[in-house]
Design a protein around this motif. Structure first.
Motif, mmCIF file in Angstrom:
data_model
loop_
_atom_site.group_PDB
_atom_site.id
_atom_site.type_symbol
_atom_site.label_atom_id
_atom_site.label_comp_id
_atom_site.label_asym_id
_atom_site.label_seq_id
_atom_site.Cartn_x
_atom_site.Cartn_y
_atom_site.Cartn_z
ATOM 1 N N ALA A 181 -5.812 -4.001 7.905
ATOM 2 C CA ALA A 181 -6.983 -4.274 6.652
ATOM 3 C C ALA A 181 -7.202 -3.182 6.128
ATOM 4 C CB ALA A 181 -8.041 -5.227 7.608
ATOM 5 N N LEU A 182 -7.039 -1.989 6.468
ATOM 6 C CA LEU A 182 -7.517 -0.859 5.884
ATOM 7 C C LEU A 182 -6.696 -0.458 4.792
ATOM 8 C CD1 LEU A 182 -8.656 1.137 9.151
ATOM 9 C CD2 LEU A 182 -10.039 0.056 7.694
ATOM 10 N N THR A 183 -5.916 -1.144 4.229
ATOM 11 C CA THR A 183 -4.980 -0.751 2.997
ATOM 12 C C THR A 183 -6.257 -0.587 1.927
ATOM 13 O OG1 THR A 183 -3.077 -1.674 3.720
ATOM 14 C CG2 THR A 183 -3.315 -1.649 1.633
ATOM 15 N N GLY A 184 -5.886 0.470 1.290
ATOM 16 C CA GLY A 184 -6.726 0.688 -0.036
ATOM 17 C C GLY A 184 -7.821 1.776 0.475
ATOM 18 N N MET A 185 -8.373 1.919 1.580
ATOM 19 C CA MET A 185 -9.182 2.913 2.030
ATOM 20 C C MET A 185 -8.698 4.288 1.769
ATOM 21 S SD MET A 185 -11.773 1.147 3.625
ATOM 22 C CE MET A 185 -12.567 2.547 4.580
ATOM 23 N N VAL A 186 -9.880 5.228 1.525
ATOM 24 C CA VAL A 186 -9.645 6.505 1.097
ATOM 25 C C VAL A 186 -9.356 7.398 2.324
ATOM 26 C CG1 VAL A 186 -10.081 8.539 -0.172
ATOM 27 C CG2 VAL A 186 -10.348 6.254 -1.419
ATOM 28 N N LEU A 187 -8.461 8.066 2.707
ATOM 29 C CA LEU A 187 -8.412 9.047 3.762
ATOM 30 C C LEU A 187 -7.853 10.294 3.091
ATOM 31 C CD1 LEU A 187 -8.232 9.522 6.580
ATOM 32 C CD2 LEU A 187 -5.815 8.985 6.948
ATOM 33 N N GLY A 188 -8.448 11.352 3.164
ATOM 34 C CA GLY A 188 -8.605 12.710 2.578
ATOM 35 C C GLY A 188 -8.790 12.169 1.300
ATOM 36 N N ASP A 189 -7.752 12.597 0.277
ATOM 37 C CA ASP A 189 -7.873 12.194 -1.291
ATOM 38 C C ASP A 189 -7.270 11.094 -1.802
ATOM 39 O OD1 ASP A 189 -5.727 13.577 -1.115
ATOM 40 O OD2 ASP A 189 -5.995 14.935 -2.775
ATOM 41 N N ARG A 190 -6.772 10.417 -0.967
ATOM 42 C CA ARG A 190 -5.987 9.166 -1.441
ATOM 43 C C ARG A 190 -6.078 7.947 -0.845
ATOM 44 N NH1 ARG A 190 0.066 11.957 -2.133
ATOM 45 N NH2 ARG A 190 -0.547 13.710 -3.178
ATOM 46 N N ALA A 191 -5.917 6.760 -1.322
ATOM 47 C CA ALA A 191 -5.995 5.496 -1.159
ATOM 48 C C ALA A 191 -4.859 5.313 -0.172
ATOM 49 C CB ALA A 191 -6.081 4.431 -2.322
ATOM 50 N N ILE A 192 -4.704 4.832 1.010
ATOM 51 C CA ILE A 192 -3.564 4.568 1.623
ATOM 52 C C ILE A 192 -3.044 3.245 1.826
ATOM 53 C CG2 ILE A 192 -4.216 6.472 3.404
ATOM 54 C CD1 ILE A 192 -5.455 4.297 5.318
ATOM 55 N N ARG A 193 -1.682 2.920 1.910
ATOM 56 C CA ARG A 193 -1.033 1.678 2.280
ATOM 57 C C ARG A 193 -1.075 1.724 3.815
ATOM 58 N NH1 ARG A 193 2.014 4.231 -1.742
ATOM 59 N NH2 ARG A 193 3.668 4.464 -0.314
ATOM 60 N N VAL A 194 -1.083 0.498 4.292
ATOM 61 C CA VAL A 194 -1.056 0.160 5.718
ATOM 62 C C VAL A 194 -0.283 -0.991 5.933
ATOM 63 C CG1 VAL A 194 -2.239 -0.153 7.905
ATOM 64 C CG2 VAL A 194 -3.236 1.485 6.175
ATOM 65 N N SER A 195 0.681 -1.155 6.595
ATOM 66 C CA SER A 195 1.444 -2.343 6.927
ATOM 67 C C SER A 195 1.770 -2.286 8.378
ATOM 68 C CB SER A 195 2.583 -2.600 5.719
ATOM 69 O OG SER A 195 3.548 -1.565 6.006
ATOM 70 N N LEU A 196 2.237 -3.378 9.002
ATOM 71 C CA LEU A 196 3.038 -3.554 10.224
ATOM 72 C C LEU A 196 4.372 -2.738 10.219
ATOM 73 C CD1 LEU A 196 1.870 -7.038 11.567
ATOM 74 C CD2 LEU A 196 0.937 -4.756 12.319
#
Length: 173
Positions: free
Chosen positions: A104-119
């Motif tokens: 559900a955290l897909t799109g959150m910014v970590l560092g300076d980028r929006a991350i993509r998260v998937s199983l």
């Protein structure tokens, strides 16, 4: 004609069962992944400045207990000027719920980028069964025994070297 090719392929497959078997979909690929794989996520588009510790802190605080993080930098893209390619990581959680929360955290910014998260489709590490763990433990015990024997031989050899000059001095007196 295109329709004529179908009977030819069918007759080839009927004549060669091995080839026909190779053409069939693998049912193990279509099965639901084992439980351990669903506890692992893929995280993409990470900044090259992000460390495994930062990933562990981010997901640990947001989702739950993180068991392991494996960070893999992507290969540099030849001729790429300006944009820096992202890197990716695999994160293994203690529970399925934590992995689902992380997705559900897909799109959150970590560092300076929006991350993509998937199983993830595969776990970070193969989960070992009891016999594999026992075999590794036995191999480790044997290695330790060999190391101790070598260490003892080195100590004995050094002791003999130290005693040799003393005996030479005694002879000179």
């Amino acid at each position: 004609p295109a329709g004529a090719a179908v009977p030819a392929v069918q007759s080839t497959l009927l004549a060669n069962p091995t080839l026909a078997k190779m053409m069939m979909p693998n049912p193990s690929v279509m099965q639901k992944p084992p439980e351990a794989t669903t506890k692992t996520i893929y995280v993409g588009n990470l900044s090259p400045l992000i460390t495994a510790d930062k990933i562990l802190q981010f997901f640990g605080a947001s989702c739950g207990q993180v068991l392991h993080v494996r960070l893999n930098p992507e290969a540099p893209v030849p001729g790429l000027v300006g944009a820096v390619p992202g890197q990716f990581a695999f994160v293994q959680f203690e529970t399925q719920e934590a992995a689902d929360t992380a997705v559900a955290l897909t799109g959150m910014v970590l560092g300076d980028r929006a991350i993509r998260v998937s199983l993830s489709h595969s776990p970070i590490e193969k989960i070992k069964d009891e016999s594999e763990l026992r075999a590794e433990q036995e191999a480790l015990q044997k290695s330790l025994s060999v190391m101790e024997a070598i260490q003892q031989k080195i100590l004995n050899k050094n002791k003999k070297k130290e005693e040799a000059p003393r005996e030479d001095r005694r002879r000179e007196e």
